[in-house]
Motif scaffolding. Structure first.
Motif, PDB file in Angstrom:
ATOM      1  N   GLY A  86      70.573  69.680  66.591  1.00  0.00           N
ATOM      2  CA  GLY A  86      70.771  71.007  66.477  1.00  0.00           C
ATOM      3  C   GLY A  86      69.433  71.237  65.703  1.00  0.00           C
ATOM      4  N   GLY A  87      69.526  72.105  64.753  1.00  0.00           N
ATOM      5  CA  GLY A  87      68.267  72.450  63.858  1.00  0.00           C
ATOM      6  C   GLY A  87      67.242  71.335  63.446  1.00  0.00           C
ATOM      7  N   SER A  88      67.875  70.127  63.490  1.00  0.00           N
ATOM      8  CA  SER A  88      66.936  68.905  62.970  1.00  0.00           C
ATOM      9  C   SER A  88      66.396  68.527  64.221  1.00  0.00           C
ATOM     10  N   GLY A 150      72.614  65.100  55.496  1.00  0.00           N
ATOM     11  CA  GLY A 150      72.682  63.591  55.327  1.00  0.00           C
ATOM     12  C   GLY A 150      73.659  62.877  55.601  1.00  0.00           C
ATOM     13  N   THR A 152      75.467  64.012  59.110  1.00  0.00           N
ATOM     14  CA  THR A 152      75.946  64.441  60.269  1.00  0.00           C
ATOM     15  C   THR A 152      76.304  63.188  61.208  1.00  0.00           C
ATOM     16  N   GLU A 294      73.895  80.823  66.782  1.00  0.00           N
ATOM     17  CA  GLU A 294      74.473  80.216  65.543  1.00  0.00           C
ATOM     18  C   GLU A 294      74.303  81.409  64.451  1.00  0.00           C
TER      19      GLU A 294
HETATM   20  O1  PA5 Z   1      71.093  75.224  62.015  1.00  0.00           O
HETATM   21  C1  PA5 Z   1      71.930  74.487  61.786  1.00  0.00           C
HETATM   22  O2  PA5 Z   1      72.316  74.398  60.333  1.00  0.00           O
HETATM   23  C2  PA5 Z   1      72.424  73.108  62.336  1.00  0.00           C
HETATM   24  O3  PA5 Z   1      72.244  73.154  63.792  1.00  0.00           O
HETATM   25  C3  PA5 Z   1      72.028  71.888  61.818  1.00  0.00           C
HETATM   26  O4  PA5 Z   1      70.691  71.767  62.015  1.00  0.00           O
HETATM   27  C4  PA5 Z   1      72.781  70.795  62.914  1.00  0.00           C
HETATM   28  O5  PA5 Z   1      74.323  70.739  62.594  1.00  0.00           O
HETATM   29  C5  PA5 Z   1      72.307  69.149  62.113  1.00  0.00           C
HETATM   30  O6  PA5 Z   1      72.750  69.486  60.769  1.00  0.00           O
HETATM   31  P1  PA5 Z   1      71.880  68.176  59.784  1.00  0.00           P
HETATM   32  O7  PA5 Z   1      70.509  68.447  59.706  1.00  0.00           O
HETATM   33  O8  PA5 Z   1      72.525  68.627  58.455  1.00  0.00           O
HETATM   34  O9  PA5 Z   1      72.150  67.122  60.406  1.00  0.00           O
END
Ligand code: PA5
Length: 462
Positions: A86-88, A150, A152, A294
């Motif tokens: 995802g965002g990571s 921390g 996922t 999202e």
């Molecule tokens: O945008 C978001 O918040 C999500 O896509 C997270 O990045 C994704 O679920 C991964 O989460 P994390 O960084 O806690 O592993």
């Protein structure tokens, strides 16, 4: 600076039924937009507002540490392996795909100026993980595990596999091959990193995953493969300055946010297509899809009313998807707004040799592929207008760190402004939690026994 052209959403071009009176709408929303922009800028430093991403371009300390670590490990690793989801992961993928030389991982070390290859594992397909791990020499691989929470499951299960292999190969020394990017205090990865003594970077407070690309989440991988961090930072800062302008006529993020909002709420166009005419920008669309979906897909507004709103983002690639999706966009339901991204100057100018004289293809000889891709962007846009379909064109002078950073930052601000127009919480994602909890229950995580029982009742045999 990147440019936005919204002429083709105007009713003068696509008619009253589908188009907007842009001048009238910009004037009607002038005060609202000015209020939203100044409010976001006032709230951005307050804890709990999730607006710290607006300050990332000015985080000198992180920028310094990232560059310093990258210079310390320069030449020591052949591969960077990023574990995240995802965002990571999506911002890292979008920017490295855009800015590294195409087919980077296939180039020789010399062609990469001695910089490492980079791989992102952002899924849990056992076959692709096994495949990648069978070709990477882990001894020569720096693993950057990235998770804000921390814990996922996807990321941590990958990390458990990779750590185990690394330790088997390198013994105690394996720690030098791991760098963790996570919350500064909380979360299981933070605990593990402290116990094991990993080098760590921080996902700052009040920066959600999908807004984290310009924190260490993205900057560290970028620096590790030799991307020019200053170029990226200058792009964010210049765009940030431009987007502090509260006048909608001067603020491209506000313009595109308002246009998308009005197209959805007034004209029933609740699908937003992101279509770069550049293969290097292909993954910007994946990143945008997460950002838009999202952030804006919510069932309650800020007053607690049931709203179930959110425009659906769609990714497309020009010119490739002209041969896949454009038939639908031209003739199917008129329910989309299409964002073209156009590159004015490509790094290479590629001539088409005049080697055939057939009428059907002879005209291509002597032209360039550059002319062709932009001619296709222009003609597709005009054809869409002929069918009364709204399009936006965002133009980048070139695909470099400065312009790509501007584009991403502009889209982040656009999303934040759109969230305010919809009157929803742009920065939470409660809808993701239910399936996560069910996964924990299915995988036997302690504390999820009740959910496991509920699941038993709901699941049918596959
Ligand atoms: O945008 C978001 O918040 C999500 O896509 C997270 O990045 C994704 O679920 C991964 O989460 P994390 O960084 O806690 O592993």
């Amino acid at each position: 600076m990147i440019r936005l052209n919204c002429k083709n959403v105007d009713e003068m071009v696509i008619g009253k039924e589908n188009g907007l009176n842009i001048a009238e709408e910009f004037s009607a929303y002038k005060e609202t937009i000015a209020q939203i922009i100044s409010d976001l800028n006032k709230r951005k430093d307050k804890p709990g507002q999730w607006l710290q991403w607006m300050n990332l371009g000015y985080n000198e300390e992180t920028i310094w540490y990232v560059k310093e670590f990258a210079s310390q490990v320069k030449g020591k690793f052949e591969n960077i392996l990023v574990l995240g989801i995802g965002g990571s992961a999506l911002g890292g993928i979008a920017v490295t795909e855009a800015l590294l030389k195409p087919y980077w991982n296939l180039l020789s070390k010399e062609q990469r100026n001695g910089m490492p290859r980079i791989f992102f594992l952002d899924n849990i397909d056992p076959d692709t993980i096994t495949g990648l791990l069978s070709i990477l020499d882990l001894k020569k691989t720096l693993v950057n595990v990235i998770t804000k929470s921390g814990s996922t499951a996807e990321t941590m299960s990958q990390f458990m596999i990779v750590k185990d292999l690394l330790e088997k190969e390198l013994g105690d020394d394996y720690r030098k091959n791991v760098v963790a990017t996570t919350d500064k205090k909380t979360g299981i990865l933070r605990q593990i990193a402290e116990q094991e003594g990993y080098k760590t970077f921080v996902v700052p407070d009040d920066v959600g995953g999908r807004f984290s690309v310009f924190s260490a989440v993205g900057l560290l991988p970028f620096a590790l493969v030799g991307l020019d961090i200053d170029d990226i930072i200058n792009g964010i800062k210049d765009m940030d300055l431009a987007l502090k302008n509260t006048d909608i006529n001067e603020n491209i993020a506000a313009q595109n946010a308002l246009i998308h909002y009005l197209m959805d709420t007034k004209k029933g166009k609740n699908l937003s297509v992101m279509m770069p005419y550049s293969s290097r920008l292909k993954y910007v669309s994946d990143w945008y899809v997460q950002l838009w979906a999202e952030s804006l897909g919510k069932n309650k507004d800020n007053n607690g009313n049931d709203v179930h709103i959110g425009p659906t983002p769609i990714k497309a690639l020009g010119a490739t998807d002209q041969h896949s999706q454009i038939q639908l966009y031209n003739e199917g339901p008129n329910d989309k707004i299409i964002n073209f991204i156009r590159v004015a100057n490509f790094d290479n100018n590629l001539e088409i040799p005049g080697i055939f004289e057939y009428t059907g293809i002879g005209y291509l000889g002597g032209k360039s592929i550059n002319q062709l891709i932009n001619a296709e962007a222009d003609s597709t846009r005009v054809a869409l207008s002929d069918y009364n379909r709204p399009t936006i064109t965002i133009t980048l002078d070139k695909v470099d760190g400065y312009n790509v950073a501007q584009l991403l930052y502009m889209l982040e601000v656009q999303t934040a402004i759109a969230g305010e127009l919809y009157n929803i919480n742009t920065f939470n994602q409660p809808g993701v939690e239910q399936a996560k909890n069910y996964t924990y229950a299915l995988m036997g995580r302690a504390g999820y026994e009740e959910s496991a029982q509920v699941l038993q009742g709901k699941m049918t045999a596959v």
